[in-house]
Design a protein around this motif. Structure first.
Motif, short mmCIF file in Angstrom:
data_model
loop_
_atom_site.label_atom_id
_atom_site.label_comp_id
_atom_site.label_asym_id
_atom_site.label_seq_id
_atom_site.Cartn_x
_atom_site.Cartn_y
_atom_site.Cartn_z
N UNK A 68 1.01 -1.28 -0.04
CA UNK A 68 -0.07 0.15 0.11
C UNK A 68 1.08 1.26 0.19
N UNK A 69 1.77 1.44 0.95
CA UNK A 69 2.71 2.56 0.84
C UNK A 69 3.50 2.79 -0.48
N UNK A 70 4.16 1.60 -0.99
CA UNK A 70 4.67 1.84 -2.40
C UNK A 70 3.88 2.24 -3.29
N UNK A 71 2.74 1.83 -3.70
CA UNK A 71 1.58 2.12 -4.33
C UNK A 71 1.22 3.77 -4.39
N UNK A 72 0.91 4.08 -2.99
CA UNK A 72 0.55 5.65 -2.95
C UNK A 72 1.90 6.44 -3.36
N UNK A 73 2.85 5.87 -2.80
CA UNK A 73 4.20 6.96 -2.99
C UNK A 73 4.50 6.96 -4.47
N UNK A 74 4.49 5.89 -5.37
CA UNK A 74 4.59 6.01 -6.61
C UNK A 74 3.51 6.79 -7.63
N UNK A 75 2.08 6.78 -6.85
CA UNK A 75 0.89 7.57 -7.43
C UNK A 75 1.49 8.96 -7.14
N UNK A 76 2.23 9.44 -6.14
CA UNK A 76 2.51 10.83 -5.56
C UNK A 76 3.84 11.09 -6.46
N UNK A 77 4.50 10.47 -7.40
CA UNK A 77 5.63 10.85 -8.20
C UNK A 77 7.12 10.35 -7.96
N UNK A 78 6.96 9.31 -7.16
CA UNK A 78 8.47 8.73 -6.89
C UNK A 78 8.44 7.30 -7.23
#
Length: 199
Positions: A56-66
């Motif tokens: 969940x963290x990884x997908x949210x961070x990637x959606x935010x641009x990283x």
């Protein structure tokens, strides 16, 4: 708030870690502004972690641009091999650096997120990452005078039975990630026993 990405965005890749190959999952950002390497606790499959927290963290961070790389430690989760030692003073920084080599643009500012033993590995790997911008250490394990670690194939049968019959250990058989660790432990003990018998 940006919507998190789904499993379709995840790219499974094998990388060369410190002690051998490891499975890593790259979740690329559409227009990356930076990178994140997530180092979760080792015993419960680092690329997933308990309750799929790292996913969940990884997908949210990637959606935010990283762009995010998460991985299973060598010998844990879906990575091949077996864990030779589990030591706080040698936490496996080679696996962290192996996962970091998978970043599509390693020159972008990079953050390390370490959870439990992963925080020790992240701290050990940090000096070897020139683009490192920040580091987050969660549940950093501190050594204690009573801390003992042993190879799984060197724990005696009596100790293994005593530890394996504790209520918390029995509950672990009903949790898939813990059950995989138990099976790997039993396999290592069986291999050690058969080696001793054949000598």
């Amino acid at each position: 708030m940006t919507q998190p990405l789904t499993a379709a965005a995840d790219i499974p890749v094998y990388a060369k870690g410190g002690d051998g190959p490891l499975l890593a999952i790259v979740t690329p950002a559409e227009h990356p502004t930076g990178n994140v390497v997530m180092c979760a606790g080792g015993w419960h499959g680092g690329s997933i972690n308990a309750n799929r927290m790292v996913v969940h963290f990884a997908r949210r961070i990637a959606a935010g641009g990283r762009t995010v790389v998460r991985f299973d430690w060598h010998g844990a989760g879906e990575s091949p091999g077996h864990i030779r030692f589990f030591r706080l003073d040698d936490p496996g920084s080679g696996d962290v650096l192996g996962a970091a080599r998978l970043l599509p643009d390693p020159g972008l500012p990079t953050a390390l997120i370490g959870i439990c033993i992963g925080s020790r590995a992240a701290l050990a790997a940090a000096p070897s990452m020139p683009a490192l911008e920040r580091i987050a250490l969660v549940s950093f394990p501190l050594p204690t005078a009573r801390a003992k670690t042993k190879r799984a194939d060197r724990i005696g049968t009596a100790t293994a039975l005593r530890e394996g019959l504790r209520p918390s250990a029995i509950r672990g058989w009903f949790q898939p990630a813990t059950r995989r660790v138990y099976v790997k432990f039993l396999r290592l003990n069986w291999q050690a026993l058969t080696r001793r018998c054949l000598l």
